[in-house]
Design a protein around this motif. Structure first.
Motif, PDB file in Angstrom:
ATOM      1  N   ALA A  36       1.098  -1.118  -0.348  1.00 41.93           N
ATOM      2  CA  ALA A  36       0.085  -0.165   0.199  1.00 41.93           C
ATOM      3  C   ALA A  36       0.553   1.638  -0.211  1.00 41.93           C
ATOM      4  CB  ALA A  36      -1.087  -0.128   1.118  1.00 41.93           C
ATOM      5  N   GLY A  37       2.344   0.958   0.856  1.00 42.72           N
ATOM      6  CA  GLY A  37       3.131   2.436   0.822  1.00 42.72           C
ATOM      7  C   GLY A  37       3.925   2.684  -0.686  1.00 42.72           C
ATOM      8  N   THR A  38       3.591   1.945  -1.616  1.00 36.33           N
ATOM      9  CA  THR A  38       4.019   1.880  -2.666  1.00 36.33           C
ATOM     10  C   THR A  38       2.869   2.968  -3.584  1.00 36.33           C
ATOM     11  OG1 THR A  38       3.046   0.020  -3.641  1.00 36.33           O
ATOM     12  CG2 THR A  38       5.623  -0.523  -2.917  1.00 36.33           C
ATOM     13  N   SER A  39       1.771   3.153  -3.891  1.00 34.71           N
ATOM     14  CA  SER A  39       0.953   3.287  -4.275  1.00 34.71           C
ATOM     15  C   SER A  39       1.011   5.157  -3.649  1.00 34.71           C
ATOM     16  CB  SER A  39      -0.422   2.233  -4.809  1.00 34.71           C
ATOM     17  OG  SER A  39       0.085   1.609  -5.000  1.00 34.71           O
ATOM     18  N   LYS A  40       1.409   5.237  -2.287  1.00 38.77           N
ATOM     19  CA  LYS A  40       0.979   6.119  -0.943  1.00 38.77           C
ATOM     20  C   LYS A  40      -0.452   7.027  -1.255  1.00 38.77           C
ATOM     21  CE  LYS A  40       5.354   8.965  -2.796  1.00 38.77           C
ATOM     22  NZ  LYS A  40       5.648   7.986  -1.850  1.00 38.77           N
ATOM     23  N   LEU A  41      -1.017   5.255  -0.433  1.00 37.78           N
ATOM     24  CA  LEU A  41      -2.952   5.967   0.030  1.00 37.78           C
ATOM     25  C   LEU A  41      -2.671   6.438   0.960  1.00 37.78           C
ATOM     26  CD1 LEU A  41      -3.646   1.917  -0.498  1.00 37.78           C
ATOM     27  CD2 LEU A  41      -4.035   3.715  -1.496  1.00 37.78           C
ATOM     28  N   THR A  42      -3.735   7.582   1.226  1.00 35.99           N
ATOM     29  CA  THR A  42      -3.681   8.126   2.455  1.00 35.99           C
ATOM     30  C   THR A  42      -4.822   7.771   2.872  1.00 35.99           C
ATOM     31  OG1 THR A  42      -2.417  10.254   1.383  1.00 35.99           O
ATOM     32  CG2 THR A  42      -3.813  10.346   3.072  1.00 35.99           C
ATOM     33  N   VAL A  43      -4.334   6.807   4.344  1.00 32.94           N
ATOM     34  CA  VAL A  43      -6.190   7.024   5.266  1.00 32.94           C
ATOM     35  C   VAL A  43      -6.124   8.043   6.283  1.00 32.94           C
ATOM     36  CG1 VAL A  43      -6.530   5.328   7.227  1.00 32.94           C
ATOM     37  CG2 VAL A  43      -5.096   4.862   5.490  1.00 32.94           C
ATOM     38  N   GLN A  54      -7.947   7.535   0.564  1.00 33.66           N
ATOM     39  CA  GLN A  54      -7.655   8.444  -0.762  1.00 33.66           C
ATOM     40  C   GLN A  54      -6.140   8.509  -1.907  1.00 33.66           C
ATOM     41  OE1 GLN A  54      -6.089  12.583  -0.252  1.00 33.66           O
ATOM     42  NE2 GLN A  54      -7.653  13.220  -2.077  1.00 33.66           N
ATOM     43  N   MET A  55      -6.340   7.974  -2.752  1.00 31.39           N
ATOM     44  CA  MET A  55      -5.343   7.756  -3.420  1.00 31.39           C
ATOM     45  C   MET A  55      -5.097   9.383  -4.697  1.00 31.39           C
ATOM     46  SD  MET A  55      -4.218   4.794  -6.557  1.00 31.39           S
ATOM     47  CE  MET A  55      -3.840   3.441  -4.699  1.00 31.39           C
ATOM     48  N   LYS A  56      -4.126   9.540  -4.586  1.00 33.18           N
ATOM     49  CA  LYS A  56      -3.870  11.010  -5.318  1.00 33.18           C
ATOM     50  C   LYS A  56      -3.375  10.656  -6.698  1.00 33.18           C
ATOM     51  CE  LYS A  56      -3.248  14.662  -1.905  1.00 33.18           C
ATOM     52  NZ  LYS A  56      -4.290  15.636  -2.588  1.00 33.18           N
ATOM     53  N   GLN A 109     -11.154   9.903 -13.433  1.00 32.89           N
ATOM     54  CA  GLN A 109     -10.712  11.752 -13.092  1.00 32.89           C
ATOM     55  C   GLN A 109     -10.159  12.082 -11.828  1.00 32.89           C
ATOM     56  OE1 GLN A 109     -14.375  13.479 -14.686  1.00 32.89           O
ATOM     57  NE2 GLN A 109     -14.290  12.068 -16.331  1.00 32.89           N
ATOM     58  N   GLY A 110      -9.270  12.780 -11.996  1.00 28.89           N
ATOM     59  CA  GLY A 110      -8.253  13.255 -11.092  1.00 28.89           C
ATOM     60  C   GLY A 110      -8.336  11.979  -9.754  1.00 28.89           C
ATOM     61  N   ASP A 111      -7.804  12.857  -8.615  1.00 24.67           N
ATOM     62  CA  ASP A 111      -7.407  11.722  -6.922  1.00 24.67           C
ATOM     63  C   ASP A 111      -8.772  10.629  -6.558  1.00 24.67           C
ATOM     64  OD1 ASP A 111      -5.507  13.454  -7.471  1.00 24.67           O
ATOM     65  OD2 ASP A 111      -6.481  14.599  -5.364  1.00 24.67           O
ATOM     66  N   LEU A 112      -8.473   9.694  -6.205  1.00 21.55           N
ATOM     67  CA  LEU A 112     -10.001   8.976  -5.455  1.00 21.55           C
ATOM     68  C   LEU A 112     -10.348   9.079  -4.344  1.00 21.55           C
ATOM     69  CD1 LEU A 112      -8.931   5.684  -7.807  1.00 21.55           C
ATOM     70  CD2 LEU A 112     -10.211   7.631  -8.363  1.00 21.55           C
ATOM     71  N   THR A 113     -11.221   8.285  -4.245  1.00 21.86           N
ATOM     72  CA  THR A 113     -11.875   8.504  -2.662  1.00 21.86           C
ATOM     73  C   THR A 113     -12.540   7.525  -2.126  1.00 21.86           C
ATOM     74  OG1 THR A 113     -11.732  11.142  -2.296  1.00 21.86           O
ATOM     75  CG2 THR A 113     -12.966   9.677  -0.201  1.00 21.86           C
ATOM     76  N   VAL A 137     -17.557  -1.226  -0.592  1.00 21.72           N
ATOM     77  CA  VAL A 137     -16.751  -0.143  -0.489  1.00 21.72           C
ATOM     78  C   VAL A 137     -17.032   1.172  -1.968  1.00 21.72           C
ATOM     79  CG1 VAL A 137     -14.630  -1.317  -2.269  1.00 21.72           C
ATOM     80  CG2 VAL A 137     -14.499   1.405  -0.830  1.00 21.72           C
ATOM     81  N   ILE A 138     -17.568   2.523  -1.962  1.00 17.08           N
ATOM     82  CA  ILE A 138     -18.071   3.472  -3.049  1.00 17.08           C
ATOM     83  C   ILE A 138     -16.691   4.432  -3.080  1.00 17.08           C
ATOM     84  CG2 ILE A 138     -19.189   5.616  -2.966  1.00 17.08           C
ATOM     85  CD1 ILE A 138     -20.939   2.962  -2.566  1.00 17.08           C
ATOM     86  N   ILE A 139     -16.503   4.327  -4.322  1.00 15.98           N
ATOM     87  CA  ILE A 139     -15.150   4.720  -4.692  1.00 15.98           C
ATOM     88  C   ILE A 139     -15.658   6.449  -5.360  1.00 15.98           C
ATOM     89  CG2 ILE A 139     -13.197   5.046  -6.131  1.00 15.98           C
ATOM     90  CD1 ILE A 139     -12.532   2.097  -5.322  1.00 15.98           C
ATOM     91  N   ASN A 140     -15.292   7.307  -5.305  1.00 19.72           N
ATOM     92  CA  ASN A 140     -15.853   8.367  -6.318  1.00 19.72           C
ATOM     93  C   ASN A 140     -14.867   8.999  -6.560  1.00 19.72           C
ATOM     94  OD1 ASN A 140     -18.309   8.727  -5.637  1.00 19.72           O
ATOM     95  ND2 ASN A 140     -18.372   9.005  -3.924  1.00 19.72           N
ATOM     96  N   ASP A 141     -13.996   9.708  -7.432  1.00 19.87           N
ATOM     97  CA  ASP A 141     -13.664  10.424  -7.709  1.00 19.87           C
ATOM     98  C   ASP A 141     -14.022  11.759  -8.030  1.00 19.87           C
ATOM     99  OD1 ASP A 141     -14.926  11.169 -10.361  1.00 19.87           O
ATOM    100  OD2 ASP A 141     -13.994   9.735 -11.564  1.00 19.87           O
ATOM    101  N   GLU A 142     -12.628  13.144  -8.975  1.00 20.90           N
ATOM    102  CA  GLU A 142     -12.650  14.380  -8.664  1.00 20.90           C
ATOM    103  C   GLU A 142     -14.053  14.637  -8.802  1.00 20.90           C
ATOM    104  OE1 GLU A 142      -9.626  16.807  -8.574  1.00 20.90           O
ATOM    105  OE2 GLU A 142      -8.060  15.261  -7.642  1.00 20.90           O
ATOM    106  N   SER A 143     -14.356  13.982 -10.112  1.00 21.94           N
ATOM    107  CA  SER A 143     -15.897  14.672 -10.202  1.00 21.94           C
ATOM    108  C   SER A 143     -17.371  14.286  -9.857  1.00 21.94           C
ATOM    109  CB  SER A 143     -16.491  13.732 -12.422  1.00 21.94           C
ATOM    110  OG  SER A 143     -17.008  12.336 -11.239  1.00 21.94           O
TER     111      SER A 143
END
Length: 161
Positions: A36-43, A54-56, A109-113, A137-143
């Protein structure tokens, strides 16, 4: 709520200043799940029944068209559901990802949450020696839209003595 080793560490972090929580949750998770650290996930936040990550959209996780890569998005979904599952799983049990169902709806599109949630009924099932539950799990992008639909089936078994 089930208290286990992981949830006790999360509770200790929550006693620290709020501005440190996300960084410390992220360090805690990435110390246990190295990939998970290799993709720089943020809790972003951990609650007993809900987790936000979040994933930027960084170059290192992008696909050939500049969006978050499909597998990076799958890692985000697995991580969010895995954390909420781990918050509630008794220490005597071993978590196992059993299935991952992902339907890609459109370009991201953009970052994911990601927001993963468990119900009280699902948590009650974890008192059994073994089993499996579906965690959405609900994943939304910046849109603000959901570019992918995900469901993870997490199983557990008792650890050997």
């Amino acid at each position: 709520m089930m208290t286990n080793r992981f949830s006790r560490v999360v509770d200790k972090i929550k006693k620290l200043p709020k501005f440190t929580h996300s960084m410390l949750f992220t360090k805690l998770f990435c110390s246990q799940v190295k990939y998970a650290g290799t993709s720089k996930l943020t809790v972003l936040d951990i609650q007993a029944r809900q987790v936000r990550l979040q994933m930027k959209n960084r170059k290192s996780v992008q696909n050939h068209i500049g969006g978050v890569h499909a597998i990076a998005a799958a890692l985000l979904a697995e991580s969010a559901t895995g954390i909420v599952f781990a918050m509630n799983l008794p220490d005597r049990c071993l978590p196992l990802l059993k299935t991952m169902t992902i339907q890609y709806q459109r370009r991201m599109q953009g970052d994911l949450t990601a927001v993963a949630t468990m119900s009280a009924q699902q948590i009650a099932l974890l008192s059994e020696d073994k089993g499996a539950i579906d965690i959405e799990v609900i994943i939304n992008d910046e849109s603000g839209e959901q570019p992918i639909l995900c469901q993870m089936t997490w199983a557990w078994i008792s650890k050997k003595a």
